[in-house]
Every structure is written in structure tokens, then in C-alpha cells.
Design a protein around this motif. Structure first.
Motif, PDB file in Angstrom:
ATOM      1  N   SER A 182      -0.607  12.568 -13.201  1.00  0.00           N
ATOM      2  CA  SER A 182      -0.474  13.391 -11.951  1.00  0.00           C
ATOM      3  C   SER A 182      -1.025  14.489 -11.790  1.00  0.00           C
ATOM      4  O   SER A 182      -1.835  15.101 -12.516  1.00  0.00           O
TER       5      SER A 182
ATOM      6  N   ASP B 182       7.152   6.314  -0.864  1.00  0.00           N
ATOM      7  CA  ASP B 182       7.925   5.612   0.219  1.00  0.00           C
ATOM      8  C   ASP B 182       8.533   4.518  -0.048  1.00  0.00           C
ATOM      9  O   ASP B 182       9.295   4.044   0.666  1.00  0.00           O
TER      10      ASP B 182
ATOM     11  N   ASP C   8       7.361   3.601 -11.291  1.00  0.00           N
ATOM     12  CA  ASP C   8       7.040   4.592 -10.566  1.00  0.00           C
ATOM     13  C   ASP C   8       8.037   4.768  -9.576  1.00  0.00           C
ATOM     14  O   ASP C   8       8.377   6.129  -8.924  1.00  0.00           O
TER      15      ASP C   8
ATOM     16  N   ARG D 283       3.239   4.477  -1.173  1.00  0.00           N
ATOM     17  CA  ARG D 283       3.187   5.303  -2.334  1.00  0.00           C
ATOM     18  C   ARG D 283       4.576   5.031  -2.994  1.00  0.00           C
ATOM     19  O   ARG D 283       5.497   4.531  -2.263  1.00  0.00           O
TER      20      ARG D 283
ATOM     21  N   GLN E 229       1.060  -1.210   0.129  1.00  0.00           N
ATOM     22  CA  GLN E 229      -0.084   0.058  -0.093  1.00  0.00           C
ATOM     23  C   GLN E 229       0.673   1.244   0.012  1.00  0.00           C
ATOM     24  O   GLN E 229       0.309   2.394   0.053  1.00  0.00           O
TER      25      GLN E 229
END
Length: 420
Positions: free
Chosen positions: A311, A182, A209, A179, A177
Motif C-alpha cells: 500500500s 469498488d 482484498d 479496484r 478492472q
């Protein structure tokens, strides 16, 4: 915790918030630190790696943990904010023990570690890893169908050996989960070997990503450990401007070889971006904005803006151009801002509500001019148009910030807005 406290599987602790006694959140758990012991004695759990608000990773000793319950960790409130540095005798539980292949002591059969459980020792603050959750089989289909077992730590062997080709599925599941920024931070703090294994286990889009959020050195290292065909696939999945930035860090020979393996259309976009100076509008821009023809409706525009993979900066406005619709486009007519799309009826044509007063940027505009342009017009993205009037791409505020901040900004602390 009192004696007989419940056993906790470590996968449930990944990312849980850490609170001080007043109920204020001080960070999140990113890993656990254990020390392996001689023989078959269960490892001692030394503490937690906690990512505090400033993104600094600190060590929280288990002696300062007063409770682990209901998806949260409670501390005494005393934190040492010195950056965590792993010692040679320590093991990161999530980063190094999960997905490891070990053997059953009784039969010698190879199994894969899916999780481990920790428990507090009676009447003390010491914690141990006492259980290992494993699956029989070596991977692939066998791994999915194999029997699962929860065993005593002493029932398996092989944790002290250097692992080659360690999997990453269980580790990734604990961070599913997160992002991309992170997860990139997690990868950055893993060993190079483990980082390569986790990167290999990510799908192309997720890895793309994450690469976009990593420091340049990590990007080059990870890309260099992928097979060339897969490296080209990941570059295709990245935003063209980020792919161009990454390729610009490679030797010319490697860059050309990867570009040749990419799809021609994707490679053409990246080559075009590589032709501009790095700190100019052309070098900063992305070539994939939302482009609409003037006879498109507001409903058409809103449908494009709602695309999940856009985005926020790219979704803030659409760009109205004559055909062709892909960059470089036909004549650029102007911009329609998201707020205007919300105010006008769905059947209105975007050509009738276009903002043609906002001047575009030339591709050679230097970074300073781009920054001043965004600030002067309160924009989060600006169109880049060539001398013939074609839209080449757009510069977004996040790409500008990447070049304004220090090169190592991802690796240093930033000021907590709540305490600034």
C-alpha cells in the motif's frame, strides 16, 4: 436513437461513464434493470443502476438516456438521486442473468448465459433484451470448449426460475478492472445468494482484498459460506490486522478453528494482534512493514518499496532494525523516509541516513494518541515498538481512518470534493 440502432452487449456497459448534456460526468454504470414478461416476450429494459460520485447508487430510467455510444452513456441531465431499491418484479442484468444456466427451447439442451444484448425499439425510447449469447456445456472444461451461439430471447427458457449454484465468471469479467473497494461495493449491493456465488468464484488474493473493503456484516456472511479450509486460505491472504479484525467478529469457537487451519506463522501474527485492545496502536497495527538491516543499501530499500502489492502508506518509509528482520524484530534503530531514499546515492547504507529522532508508539497507545502522533509529525505510518525496543509493527493512516469514521461509512454517501 433512431430505428436500426446497433445492438449493444451489456458486458460492454459495465463501468462506463455517464455524462450529462454539458459533458460533465455524473457517475458510472454498475448494472441494468430489466423486467421479465409473460411467455417468451423479450424483457423490457427499465433503466440503469448508476453509481454517482458520492457512491450512492441511483436508478436512471431508459427514458432519460439519450445516447449509448463510444463507451459512454449520455443522459438528459435530470437525475433522481434517491437510492436505488430493486423491486420484486425486476432483475439485475449483470448481477442475476449472466452465468445463468438455461435451456434451448428446441432441444432442451442446457447452456450457460455469457452475455445478453439490448436494442432500442424503433421510433420509441423503449429498450428490450433481444439476444442471448450462450455457451453449450455445463461448466469446467466443457464450458470452455463448447460451442457459442447468439440466439433470440425466445429461443431459450429458464430465466424466470430460481437458480441454484449460478456461476459468476461472466459477471466477474465485467468488473475485472475494478479496484477492490469498488468491487466490494458491487458485492454489497448483490443479493446474499449472488454475493456468495461471486465470492466463491474470486481467487483467494482478490477475495482477500475485497473483504478488507466490505462492512463487517458482509465479511462475516461471506466467510461463513466458504469451506473452512478456503476461509483459512483467504484469511492468510489478508493483511494480518484486517484478518484479526474479521476474526474478532466471530464466535470464539469458530475463531479458534480457523486459526488452527491457518499456517502457523500467519496464525501467530494474527493471534498477537488479537491480544491487544482493538482501539490501541497494537490493535491497529499491521505486522508486515518493510524492515531492513542497517547495512542494507538505498538500492535495497528502493527495490523493496517498489513491490507492487504494498500500500502507499507502507511504501512511504522503511524501518531499520537489528536482526531478526521479521516482527517482532531486534532493536529498532529508526526510520528512513521514501523522499530521503530518492535523495541519497544507491550505494549509501540505510543505517547512515536513518531518522532516529521520531519517537515510536507503544502498543498500548490509545487511538486518540495515535491520531495526534500522525498529525503532529505529518506521517502516513508510525512504528509501534515494545519496552524491549523491538519493532512490533506499524500503524497506517488508512487503519486509523477506518476507526475514526462511523461504522457504516462504507454504506453512506460522502461529500463530493468537487462540490464541497
Amino acid at each position: 436513437m433512431a430505428a436500426g440502432a446497433p445492438r449493444i452487449f451489456v458486458s460492454h456497459l459495465a463501468g462506463v461513464p455517464v455524462f450529462d448534456p454539458n459533458g460533465d460526468q455524473v457517475g458510472r454504470v454498475r448494472d441494468l434493470v430489466a423486467m421479465l414478461r409473460v411467455g417468451r416476450r423479450p424483457p423490457r429494459l427499465l433503466g440503469l443502476v448508476v453509481e454517482v460520485i458520492s457512491r450512492r447508487r441511483i436508478f436512471l430510467p431508459m427514458t432519460r438516456v439519450t445516447g449509448i455510444e463510444s463507451g459512454q452513456v449520455i443522459t438528459t441531465g435530470v437525475l433522481n438521486v434517491r437510492r436505488f431499491e430493486q423491486r420484486p418484479t425486476e432483475r439485475l442484468v449483470l448481477g442475476e442473468l449472466l452465468d445463468r444456466r438455461v435451456r434451448l427451447v428446441e432441444s432442451g439442451e442446457e447452456v450457460t448465459v455469457l452475455d445478453v444484448a439490448i436494442q432500442q425499439l424503433p421510433a420509441r425510447r423503449d429498450w428490450e433484451i433481444d439476444k442471448v449469447f450462450v455457451r453449450k456445456g455445463k461448466g469446467g472444461a466443457l464450458r470452455r470448449k463448447g460451442e457459442t451461439l447468439t440466439l433470440e430471447w425466445s429461443a431459450v427458457t429458464g430465466f424466470s426460475l430460481e437458480e441454484h449454484g449460478q456461476g459468476a465468471e461472466s459477471l466477474l469479467a465485467t468488473f475485472e478492472q475494478l479496484r477492490p473497494a469498488d468491487l466490494a461495493n458491487v458485492l454489497h449491493h448483490l443479493s446474499p445468494k449472488r454475493r456468495a456465488e461471486v465470492a466463491a468464484a474470486l481467487d483467494d488474493d482478490r477475495l482477500a482484498d475485497v473483504l478488507e473493503e466490505l462492512p463487517d456484516d458482509d465479511q462475516v456472511e461471506i466467510l461463513g459460506k466458504l469451506k473452512e479450509e478456503r476461509a483459512a486460505d483467504v484469511l492468510e491472504a489478508m493483511d494480518p490486522d484486517d484478518a484479526a479484525d474479521l476474526l474478532s467478529e466471530l464466535p470464539e469457537e469458530d475463531k479458534e478453528r480457523l486459526l488452527a487451519l491457518m499456517r502457523p506463522d500467519d496464525a501467530a501474527d494474527v493471534r498477537r494482534l488479537l491480544s491487544y485492545e482493538e482501539r490501541t496502536a497494537g490493535g491497529l497495527m499491521t505486522t508486515e512493514p518493510i524492515v531492513l538491516r542497517p547495512d542494507s543499501t538505498v538500492a535495497d530499500a528502493l527495490a523493496r518499496v517498489r513491490q507492487e502489492d504494498l500500500s502507499p502508506a507502507l511504501a512511504a518509509q522503511v524501518y531499520v532494525c537489528r536482526p531478526p528482520d521479521e516482527t517482532p524484530t531486534g532493536k529498532y534503530l529508526g526510520t528512513v523516509h521514501f523522499q530521503r531514499l530518492l535523495r541519497d546515492p544507491p550505494f549509501a547504507l540505510v543505517g547512515s541516513i536513518v531518522d532516529s529522532d521520531l519517537p515510536p508508539l507503544p502498543p498500548a497507545a490509545p487511538l486518540r494518541s495515535v491520531t495526534q502522533h500522525l498529525a503532529a509529525y505529518n506521517m502516513v505510518a508510525a512504528p509501534v515498538v515494545d519496552e524491549s525496543g523491538s519493532l512490533l509493527g506499524v500503524v497506517t493512516v488508512d487503519d486509523v481512518l477506518d476507526h475514526l469514521l462511523p461504522d457504516d461509512w462504507r454504506e453512506t454517501e460522502f461529500e463530493d470534493p468537487a462540490h464541497g
